[in-house]
Design a protein around this motif. Structure first.
Motif, short mmCIF file in Angstrom:
data_model
loop_
_atom_site.label_atom_id
_atom_site.label_comp_id
_atom_site.label_asym_id
_atom_site.label_seq_id
_atom_site.Cartn_x
_atom_site.Cartn_y
_atom_site.Cartn_z
N LYS A 1 0.78 -0.88 -0.23
CA LYS A 1 -0.31 0.11 0.07
C LYS A 1 0.58 1.37 0.31
N MET B 1 -1.27 -7.37 -7.06
CA MET B 1 -2.17 -6.43 -6.07
C MET B 1 -2.21 -5.66 -5.70
N GLN C 1 -0.42 -1.84 -4.52
CA GLN C 1 -1.15 -0.35 -5.20
C GLN C 1 -0.14 0.51 -4.59
N ALA C 2 0.57 0.80 -3.77
CA ALA C 2 1.64 1.54 -3.75
C ALA C 2 2.90 1.13 -3.39
N TYR D 1 -1.34 -2.39 -9.41
CA TYR D 1 -1.82 -0.67 -9.34
C TYR D 1 -1.26 0.48 -9.73
N GLU D 2 -0.74 0.57 -8.37
CA GLU D 2 0.00 1.66 -8.95
C GLU D 2 1.91 1.62 -8.29
#
Lengths: 454, 229
Positions: free
Chosen positions: B125, B142, B144-145, B163-164
């Motif tokens: 995250k 998965m 995300q950050a 994600y990012e």
């Protein structure tokens, strides 16, 4: 019209049981879009439920209590197994976990305020803990979900109990879905996601994979909080007997079982309608598991999924639950599917908004769109104004209070001065299916299908 | 006195964690040494203070889980979920780490000198992870950050459904996961890798690394894109 034409006319309008309008619409939709349907709410199909049971009020063999005079306790304590600070509730009716993201901040605040006024708990959800709900909720259960959006140790320490969510009744084995239109800047920030994307959350926890790991995960959360807070484990109802046993072995203080009627913000319809077992069947299996382990009363059981009325609550408690959790009923109490909303004290029709969504009041299941006509399942700032916390809290308080009054009324009719004294002997089933699932005698007989001789 | 020893062969884990949560700061303790960890689970979970904890041996599951502010060094191997959901601070594993190292970490720095097993950095995250060795399959799943720097090789399905988050790999990648792709390194990437390597104590040349990031084709439903999910 001759006879032949007459016959042909009727054949031409003859529907198919296997391919009725509903299944044809499904096929046409799949063929057009190439995607399965995503929707909110719970199962629409009819399954055996608490309406299929009746309570056996006292007459001669049992002695009732005065409905309007004699007291009936509803005090409920959860988490007595290991936690040094168990949860003490005034009523055995709790509010199920529903996320900020699925619901607006106003709704989360409404839930907290109503729960606090009635002495019960509310629960966070996927998306983490909002300041509004922590501030408004005297007793707040903090969910530890597979996605771990916004999950952090500060909020763990601020919570009153921790609920490890393994599954939901609407989608056991499946992850969540929040379509891009609901990923507002605030939701995106809390979930560490880009704004406006379709968010597909995980179906399993990232750092443990099975019941042996869960033992250690629970210990971690206990160590982290100095063994103060009760640890709940929530499972979607499927192989409930085994799942509950494993949750007990893993060290849960409280087990939450969510039946297939449970709601969701947005999930594949095929999941909602075709995965999981009814709440009635799950509750019986869960109680069986606790009794099999001699843990009934030591590990508390919360049942959810289609609990709507005080009668449902009374029957759930009689079957062996210690408390219930309500999600969809709470949303309806707030005004979900109502044909009007109140803004600045003026009542406005929501009919046009429903029509724009392609639905109507009473039939809406469009939580996933974020365009909730009554401002509940939305992140749109203007729509969210359609349910202000004052009104939401008042409506929800009225609903929960009514449920509790119904519960105590029914308990007293069964001769109980404590709702937790309701027992299976106070119940009978109205249908063979319900009798078999709940393992209760068919009303007026001693027959329990699959269990006793007729 | 600003340091203390806890010998887990004679002192219960509960006493150690209670001390770290409630007494260490009040007593002005800045450094705690944990002796004979012998693979105990949940060592120093929920540490929320600028205290340095040295674990002299192997740690079990969730060592330094949900860490905030502290600095935990494991002079041995770490079990499942080391530094899971870390918020800030630093965790350094001198040996190898098992599955789900740094899972869903929001901040801070996790350094593993050896290899990590499956799913390193899963659901990341925002934290940073530097692995001196190689990572197992489905690492960065998965995520995300945050950033991952892998000095060795990566297993199957690296960066599936990213994600990012951004992953930098020095060695070979067995396969990329769905929606992950190799992109050109930019100056800011070289700078980021250089800073993370320095923070971890490594001297590799950032130019040896390649960048793996999300192609973002899974960000929105699209029936015509033949999405696998």
């Amino acid at each position: 019209m001759n006879d032949n034409e007459h016959i042909l006319k009727h054949i031409a309008k003859e529907g198919s049981a296997g391919y009725d309008r509903k299944i044809m619409d499904y096929i046409h939709n799949a063929a057009t879009h190439g995607l399965y349907e995503i929707r909110g709410m719970g199962a629409k199909r009819a399954v055996p439920n608490f309406d299929d049971l009746v309570l056996l009020g006292a007459s001669l063999s049992r002695y009732p209590l005065e409905g309007y005079r004699e007291k009936c306790s509803t005090k409920t304590i959860l988490g007595t197994r290991f936690a040094s600070k168990p949860i003490e509730l005034e009523i055995p009716i709790t509010i199920a976990g529903m996320s900020f993201g699925a619901l607006s901040a106003n709704v989360k605040e409404s839930l907290g305020r109503a729960a606090t006024e009635l002495g019960t708990s509310t629960t966070t959800g996927d998306g983490g803990m909002t300041a509004e709900e922590r501030q408004s909720s005297k007793t707040l259960v903090y969910q530890c979900l597979p996605s771990r959006y916004g999950f952090n140790p500060d909020d763990v320490r601020r919570a009153d109990a921790i609920e490890i969510v393994i599954g939901q009744g609407a989608k056991p084995g499946g992850g969540g879905m929040l379509l891009g239109q609901k990923i507002s800047p605030r939701v995106a920030k809390m979930r560490t996601l880009p704004e406006g994307i379709d968010q597909r959350s995980a179906c399993r926890h990232p750092d443990w994979t099975g019941p042996d790991d869960l033992v250690i995960k629970i210990q971690e959360l206990r160590e982290m909080t100095d063994w103060e807070k009760p640890i709940y484990v929530k499972v979607g109802a499927t192989r409930t007997f085994h799942d509950v046993k494993l949750a007990v072995h893993a060290g849960a203080d409280v087990i939450v079982v969510d039946g297939m009627q449970g709601g969701t913000a947005a999930t594949q319809t095929c999941f909602i309608e075709h995965v999981g077992i009814p709440t009635l069947a799950a509750l019986r299996q869960a109680v069986d598991a606790l009794e099999d382990l001699n843990m009934k009363g030591k590990v508390q059981l919360i049942i959810s999924g289609g609990v709507r009325t005080g009668a449902d609550v009374a029957k759930a408690l009689a079957m062996g639950a210690d408390a219930v959790a309500i999600g969809q009923g709470v949303l309806y109490a707030l005004g979900c599917n109502h044909d009007a909303y109140t803004l600045d004290g003026v009542v406005h029709s929501a009919c046009n908004d429903y029509e724009q969504l392609g639905t109507a009041a009473g039939y809406c299941h469009h939580c996933h769109t974020g365009r909730c006509p009554v401002g509940i399942t939305t992140q749109d700032e203007q729509l969210a104004q359609r349910l202000m916390p004052d009104l939401g809290a008042k409506r929800l308080k009225n609903y929960l209070k009514t449920l509790n009054m119904e519960l105590t009324t029914l308990a007293r009719a069964c001769g109980k001065q404590n709702v937790h004294h309701l027992e299976r002997e106070d119940l009978a089933a109205m249908t063979i299916e319900a009798a078999a699932m709940a393992r209760l005698p068919l009303a007026g007989t001693d027959w329990i299908p699959g269990f006793s001789q007729m | 006195m600003d340091s203390m020893n806890f010998d887990l062969a004679v002192t219960p884990l509960r006493d150690l964690n209670r001390f770290l949560h409630k007494e260490a700061v009040a007593q002005g303790i800045k450094q705690v040494t944990v002796l004979h960890p012998d693979g105990a689970h949940n060592i120093a979970v929920g540490l929320n203070a600028p205290v340095a904890v040295d674990i002299e041996g192997h740690a079990g599951y969730y060592a330094a889980g949900m860490l905030k502010h502290g600095e935990v060094t494991i002079h041995g191997n770490a079990g499942t979920g080391v530094a899971e959901n870390m918020m800030s601070g630093k965790v350094h594993v001198k040996g190898f780490a098992s599955v789900s190292a740094g899972a869903s970490a929001h901040g801070g720095l996790l350094v593993v000198d050896g290899d990590t097993s499956l799913r390193c950095g899963i659901s990341l995250k925002g934290g940073d992870i530097v692995v001196g060795g190689s990572v197992g399959s489905f690492s960065g799943f998965m995520a995300q950050a945050g950033r991952m720097v892998i000095c060795g090789n990566a297993g199957d399905a690296l960066g599936d459904s990213l994600y990012e988050a951004v992953i930098y790999v020095r060695g070979k990648i067995k396969s990329l996961g769905a929606d992950a792709r190799i992109e050109d390194m930019t100056e800011s990437d070289y700078q980021a890798v250089g800073e993370l390597l320095a923070a971890a104590g490594y001297t590799y040349d950032p130019h040896e690394f390649k960048r793996v990031a999300s192609a973002k084709s899974l960000y929105h439903w699209n029936a015509d894109a033949n999405q696998e999910y």
